[in-house]
Design a protein around this motif. Structure first.
Motif, PDB file in Angstrom:
ATOM      1  N   THR A 140     -10.583   1.013  -0.876  1.00  0.00           N
ATOM      2  CA  THR A 140     -12.001   0.737  -1.127  1.00  0.00           C
ATOM      3  C   THR A 140     -12.175  -0.169  -2.345  1.00  0.00           C
ATOM      4  N   ARG A 141     -13.243  -0.960  -2.303  1.00  0.00           N
ATOM      5  CA  ARG A 141     -13.584  -1.824  -3.434  1.00  0.00           C
ATOM      6  C   ARG A 141     -14.711  -1.215  -4.271  1.00  0.00           C
ATOM      7  N   LYS A 142     -15.177  -0.011  -3.891  1.00  0.00           N
ATOM      8  CA  LYS A 142     -16.240   0.629  -4.674  1.00  0.00           C
ATOM      9  C   LYS A 142     -15.601   1.331  -5.867  1.00  0.00           C
ATOM     10  N   GLU A 175      -8.174  -1.732  -4.435  1.00  0.00           N
ATOM     11  CA  GLU A 175      -8.373  -1.733  -2.983  1.00  0.00           C
ATOM     12  C   GLU A 175      -7.035  -1.575  -2.255  1.00  0.00           C
ATOM     13  N   HIS A 186       0.831  -1.207   0.000  1.00  0.00           N
ATOM     14  CA  HIS A 186       0.000   0.000   0.000  1.00  0.00           C
ATOM     15  C   HIS A 186       0.866   1.258   0.000  1.00  0.00           C
ATOM     16  N   THR A 209      -6.241   2.119  -2.700  1.00  0.00           N
ATOM     17  CA  THR A 209      -7.141   3.162  -2.188  1.00  0.00           C
ATOM     18  C   THR A 209      -7.888   2.769  -0.925  1.00  0.00           C
ATOM     19  N   ALA A 222     -13.042   4.393  -5.675  1.00  0.00           N
ATOM     20  CA  ALA A 222     -11.631   4.058  -5.881  1.00  0.00           C
ATOM     21  C   ALA A 222     -11.033   4.907  -7.000  1.00  0.00           C
ATOM     22  N   ILE A 281     -10.444  -4.776  -9.132  1.00  0.00           N
ATOM     23  CA  ILE A 281     -11.015  -4.349  -7.850  1.00  0.00           C
ATOM     24  C   ILE A 281     -10.064  -4.656  -6.687  1.00  0.00           C
ATOM     25  N   ASP A 282      -9.490  -5.853  -6.696  1.00  0.00           N
ATOM     26  CA  ASP A 282      -8.556  -6.208  -5.619  1.00  0.00           C
ATOM     27  C   ASP A 282      -7.382  -5.229  -5.593  1.00  0.00           C
TER      28      ASP A 282
END
Lengths: 321, 321
Positions: free
Chosen positions: B205-207, B200, B179, B203, B211, B196-197
């Motif tokens: 977030t998975r939205k 995440e 990260h 950021t 993101a 998405i992974d």
């Protein structure tokens, strides 16, 4: 009771399906069981001995394949466990007959088979087996090294306790450490077997007779020096035997030493003379050298006898299982 | 001048020739060029762009194969050198459509491509390329990490400087370090792309929309979030575009992301609209997902246009090279 119990290296051989080319050019690979002491157990099973191997895989699909393959070859897998977080090693090779068979090991960060630890050993089985086979590679790292010495303590130098002098420089920090470990091991075993390079690590000399005598002096009862095209030398305190090589058109030299090893186990357990045993082992090695595969190529006793013809121990004395 | 210059991972993909089975059951393998940024260079070359990859192999036959394969795919190999004493990495996978494609990396003791060091870089070429592509995996170890930041300094956030958020947990000591490195990198690049992974990790977030906005806030000009079956989201400060997935019967999901990446490079360099670019990249990814191979499966522009039909950017606007 297990006839032949081996200990040490295992992996998946990912071997070229094209012969005579480098890994640069190879297009496809086959998947085989591999690892020297594992192949010795396979070779012994193929000759009718009950055999097992003490080793470790990764906790992965290749590890499961190793169990499947052992089962197919009739090798007991009860002493094969998985080590978490280490991949099952894979080994590539190039098959460039007649004499170039480079091997490429992928055994990092550490091979699971070097994670065999003393407290995991079935010492009763190790003491009870008729022939216990281990290799110098198993001494290259802890806790495997300690496990080997624990196994040998349980054997108390009971025949047959065999050390395959199997030496591969990439598994060692340096030659000196390998030499020291081999020396310590020689006092724990009754049979030592190796090629010229390997006996040199153990004894400091490349002269076969001198090396064999040095191995006897270091504590073994039978020393075997494999000299490739010059045949095999076997020496005890009572006799010295030299057997000529078996002529063969080499297809893949890999695995021939393990076929020799499995056949050596068989001959010793049959109680054959040293000369008969070495002739038989030589022929078994030649058969595998003349075949493409390693583990799947291990010969039956009938195949070895066919190659030896009139000189076959099974022909002259019976006693084959 | 090179259109697309990528940097990072390379290896030999040793992929099953049998589909739908695990590595336990697979019998034979094929040998292919692999490694995400290398595949992106291949995909871009296949679309007609001049491309090169900055990477490292082992000093072994597999390393020579990598040069051969790059040459065959039309990727410039002048920035590919060999690192002594480290094996060229190999990667196994299982091909279990529609959605299970586990990967087994053999990149120990260290991957040569993580030995790219800052003082070896051709900073003039890096500054001069029209699109520079690197991946988060290149930040997982030194000196590769320092080399990436040196390359980005040479770029001075010049478009197009793309970061593939490519995150594989096994390459990192922990999520926190990954990260931190991604956050530092996002300030150095102009485009970020990930699933998405991966967004995440970058950021938290998975939205997808949240993101993408977070990626823009972190410094990029274009954020792309790949949502698999939910299509692709692209966001700049001026527009938000969502394109639906291209329906495909998945044979092998591996390589689809790199096909998407190569096509993304192509669309950006063609100056297409964001929507056209993402549609084209989506179709390129779908084509590779529908094929067994990865590098050899990268589509030509004509193949992508054929899949897109009337919606193809090349049909409506021309400009295809």
């Amino acid at each position: 009771m297990i006839d032949v119990l081996t200990m040490g290296r295992v992996g998946v051989d990912v071997y070229p399906l094209q012969v005579g080319v480098s890994l640069r050019e190879v297009e496809t690979f086959g998947k085989y069981l591999g690892g020297s002491p594992t192949n010795v157990a396979v070779a012994a099973a193929r000759l009718g001995r009950s055999s097992a191997v003490i080793t470790r895989t990764g906790a992965d699909p290749f590890g499961l394949f190793i169990h499947d393959a052992l089962g197919e070859y009739g090798v007991d897998d009860r002493y094969v466990a998985a080590v978490p977080d280490l991949p099952t090693p894979v080994t590539f090779c190039e098959i460039r007959p007649p004499d170039d068979f480079p091997i490429f090991f992928y055994r990092h960060p550490k091979a699971p088979d070097l994670e065999i630890s003393p407290d995991e050993l079935d010492l009763e089985a190790i003491a009870g087996t008729r022939l216990f086979w281990a290799t110098v590679t198993g001494l290259s790292q802890e806790p495997s090294r300690a496990a080997h010495f624990a196994a040998w303590r349980a054997r108390g130098r009971m025949p047959y306790t065999v050390l395959d002098l199997d030496y591969r420089p990439m598994f060692w920090p340096g030659l000196a450490e390998a030499h020291d470990q081999v020396r310590a091991a020689l006092g724990q075993v009754t049979v030592a077997v190796g090629n010229i390079d390997e006996v040199e690590v153990a004894t400091g000399t490349r002269k076969p007779h001198q090396a064999a005598r040095a191995l006897l002096d270091a504590g073994v009862e039978l020393a075997i020096v494999k000299q490739g095209g010059d045949g095999v030398l076997g020496m005890t305190s009572e006799e010295t035997v030299e057997v000529p090589p078996v002529p063969v058109e080499v297809v893949n030299g890999l695995g021939a030493g393990d076929a020799f090893g499995g056949a050596l186990c068989h001959g010793l357990l049959e109680g054959w003379s040293l000369e008969d045993t070495l002739r038989f082992a030589n022929a078994a090695g030649a058969i595998v050298a003349g075949r493409l595969a390693c583990a799947p190529a291990m010969p039956t006793a009938d195949e070895v006898r066919d190659m030896l013809g009139a000189e076959a121990p099974g022909r002259t004395k019976g006693g084959e299982r």
